[in-house]
Write an enzyme that holds these catalytic residues in place. Structure first.
Site, short mmCIF file in Angstrom:
data_model
loop_
_atom_site.label_atom_id
_atom_site.label_comp_id
_atom_site.label_asym_id
_atom_site.label_seq_id
_atom_site.Cartn_x
_atom_site.Cartn_y
_atom_site.Cartn_z
CD GLU A 91 44.43 36.16 90.14
OE1 GLU A 91 43.13 36.18 90.19
OE2 GLU A 91 44.92 35.22 90.85
CB CYS A 104 49.77 39.36 97.09
SG CYS A 104 50.08 37.47 96.73
CB CYS A 111 53.71 27.89 88.43
SG CYS A 111 55.00 26.81 89.52
CB CYS A 115 51.81 22.29 94.16
SG CYS A 115 53.68 22.75 94.40
CB CYS A 118 49.10 24.84 93.29
SG CYS A 118 49.11 26.64 92.62
CB CYS A 342 40.35 30.55 94.23
SG CYS A 342 38.58 30.04 94.88
N1 SAH Z 1 55.30 29.40 94.23
C1 SAH Z 1 55.61 29.70 95.31
C2 SAH Z 1 54.67 31.16 95.50
C3 SAH Z 1 53.33 31.17 94.91
S1 SAH Z 1 52.02 30.38 95.73
C4 SAH Z 1 55.11 28.80 96.35
O1 SAH Z 1 54.69 27.98 96.05
O2 SAH Z 1 55.48 29.00 97.35
C5 SAH Z 1 51.78 30.91 97.25
C6 SAH Z 1 51.22 30.25 98.31
O3 SAH Z 1 50.02 29.80 98.10
C7 SAH Z 1 51.99 28.76 98.54
O4 SAH Z 1 52.43 28.56 99.82
C8 SAH Z 1 51.21 27.83 97.87
O5 SAH Z 1 51.44 26.61 98.35
C9 SAH Z 1 49.67 28.29 98.44
N2 SAH Z 1 48.61 27.78 97.45
C10 SAH Z 1 48.72 27.34 96.40
N3 SAH Z 1 47.32 26.85 95.83
C11 SAH Z 1 46.58 26.81 97.15
C12 SAH Z 1 45.39 26.73 97.38
N4 SAH Z 1 44.55 26.03 96.45
N5 SAH Z 1 44.71 26.98 98.38
C13 SAH Z 1 45.73 27.42 99.46
N6 SAH Z 1 46.78 27.58 99.27
C14 SAH Z 1 47.62 27.61 98.01
FE1 SF4 Z 2 53.78 26.72 91.44
FE2 SF4 Z 2 53.46 25.11 93.58
FE3 SF4 Z 2 53.40 27.70 93.91
FE4 SF4 Z 2 51.22 26.68 92.83
S1 SF4 Z 2 52.03 26.09 94.70
S2 SF4 Z 2 52.52 28.39 92.17
S3 SF4 Z 2 52.56 24.91 91.63
S4 SF4 Z 2 55.22 26.24 93.06
#
Ligand code: SAH
Ligand code: SF4
Length: 372
Positions: A91, A104, A111, A115, A118, A342
């Site tokens: 996306e 963005c 990934c 996390c 996520c 989402c």
């Molecule tokens: N991998 C990188 C960039 C992509 S995620 C990173 O983790 O920074 C971009 C942002 O969205 C990150 O801060 C991530 O922690 C956040 N994010 C991921 N899942 C999320 C969710 N379900 N709700 C809110 N923010 C989320």
């Molecule tokens: Fe990957 Fe974590 Fe970023 Fe999600 S929030 S894209 S799992 S690094």
């Protein structure tokens, strides 16, 4: 196999033309056609000799990732879904705001960092995107937004900022990310300022140092917890690069960064990381580092064990940081009606792929209010 010219940054194009016995200025000309004007047709590259154009057709192609869905929300947020082959899609989201527009983009299909909050992470890692797939999201969005308008520089104003905050961890795909960043910054390509391009990382410390040395742009770090115990749980890469090392890497990054602060992203999870005491712990943790905070209300997804913090809680958490003098913003939820936050589009892809029997995974992307 033919070379996809969108895979090459300025140095790559120069090397490509050198191999053909062509002068470096040819690389510059083609770079401008490809990225300043969004031209994919060699025949339209009128200042290139016909014989060279014919040769290019036999050696090279210009192929961005195909758009498979494109939806616009009432607030103007526009979400693109790109086919990256093998049943995978990624996306990009365009967020128009007063006086600027932010795109963005994604850097990986899936990934590996897992996390716990996520959705991308929960789907596992598929593969790194190529340079053409990363910069191609910008290429395609510019076309869709009619932002390739020739020589008048209009395009730069439509998409003025790029954030690498879509799917994937940019620093786990460092080589391709750096080449794509170089194209974004190159005056013969997109000509964006370093301050208006932001990489978001979950904290891959050695790669943060490499980014600093190879192509420093604005930095956002996904902090999400005020101590190692909780961060180990939410952001598992913390077990490898704990907070002390992460903060030291942020400090080193600032030596060469185009901005004099790091943005910390902090997802607000109800009852997990949103207590007053945790805000104070955060202040103590980051005291020595010039930083801003961006609080992100959690975007729930099916099967996730968390809830979004109530808005009064988010406000109180922000107040504690602000009262201590730390600039803190709370991310607006944008594009709700197209679920830019989402993965509703992912549902569409799943339906489609189920019919054709292809494999796919739900998509998640936290829509980012521009960081800068
Ligand atoms: N991998 C990188 C960039 C992509 S995620 C990173 O983790 O920074 C971009 C942002 O969205 C990150 O801060 C991530 O922690 C956040 N994010 C991921 N899942 C999320 C969710 N379900 N709700 C809110 N923010 C989320
Ligand atoms: Fe990957 Fe974590 Fe970023 Fe999600 S929030 S894209 S799992 S690094």
């Amino acid at each position: 196999m033919k070379v996809n010219l969108l895979d090459l940054d300025a140095a790559g194009l120069t090397a490509f033309f050198a191999e053909q016995g062509e002068k470096p200025f040819r690389a510059r000309q083609v770079l401008r056609w490809l990225h300043r004007f969004g031209q994919a047709d060699f025949d339209a590259m009128t200042d290139i000799a016909r014989s060279l154009r014919e040769k290019l057709k036999t050696l090279a192609v210009v192929v961005p990732p195909a758009i498979i869905a494109d939806r616009v929300a009432d607030d103007g947020t526009r979400k693109f879904l790109f086919d990256v082959g093998g049943g995978n899609a990624v996306e990009a989201v365009f967020i128009p705001e007063e006086g600027r527009g932010t795109l963005c983009i994604s850097t990986q299909a899936g990934c590996a960092l897992d996390c716990s909050f996520c959705s991308t992470g929960k789907q596992g890692f598929n593969r790194n995107l190529t340079v053409a797939e990363i910069v191609g999201q910008l290429w395609q969005a510019r076309h869709a937004l009619h932002a390739y308008q020739g020589l008048d520089g209009q395009g730069e104003r439509v998409i003025s900022n790029v954030v690498l905050m879509g799917m994937g961890e940019p620093l786990a795909n460092l080589e391709h990310t750096v080449a794509a960043l170089r194209l974004m910054l190159d005056d013969n390509a997109y000509g964006l300022s370093r301050r208006r391009v932001t990489v978001s990382t979950s904290g891959l410390v050695p790669a943060m140092d490499r980014l600093r040395d190879e192509c420093p742009v604005a930095l956002a770090v996904s902090l999400h917890a005020p101590n190692d115990r909780l961060r180990d749980e939410l952001v598992p890469i913390n077990r490898k690069y704990p907070l002390r090392e992460l903060l030291a890497a942020c400090q080193r990054y600032l030596e060469k960064a185009p901005r004099d602060f790091v943005t910390f992203e902090y997802v607000m999870l109800d009852g997990v990381n949103d207590a007053d005491a945790q805000a104070r712990e955060l202040l103590a943790l980051t005291r020595a580092l010039p930083c801003k905070f961006n609080l992100i209300p959690f975007n729930p997804f099916p099967g996730s064990p968390y809830r979004r913090s109530p808005s009064v809680r988010i406000r109180r958490f922000a107040e504690i940081l602000i009262e201590a003098g730390v600039v803190t913003t709370t991310r607006k939820t944008r594009g709700d009606d197209i679920d830019a936050a989402c993965g509703q589009l992912a549902g569409l892809v799943l339906d489609r792929t189920q019919r054709t029997g292809r494999r796919s995974f739900p998509l998640q992307l936290a829509v980012q209010e521009a960081v800068s």
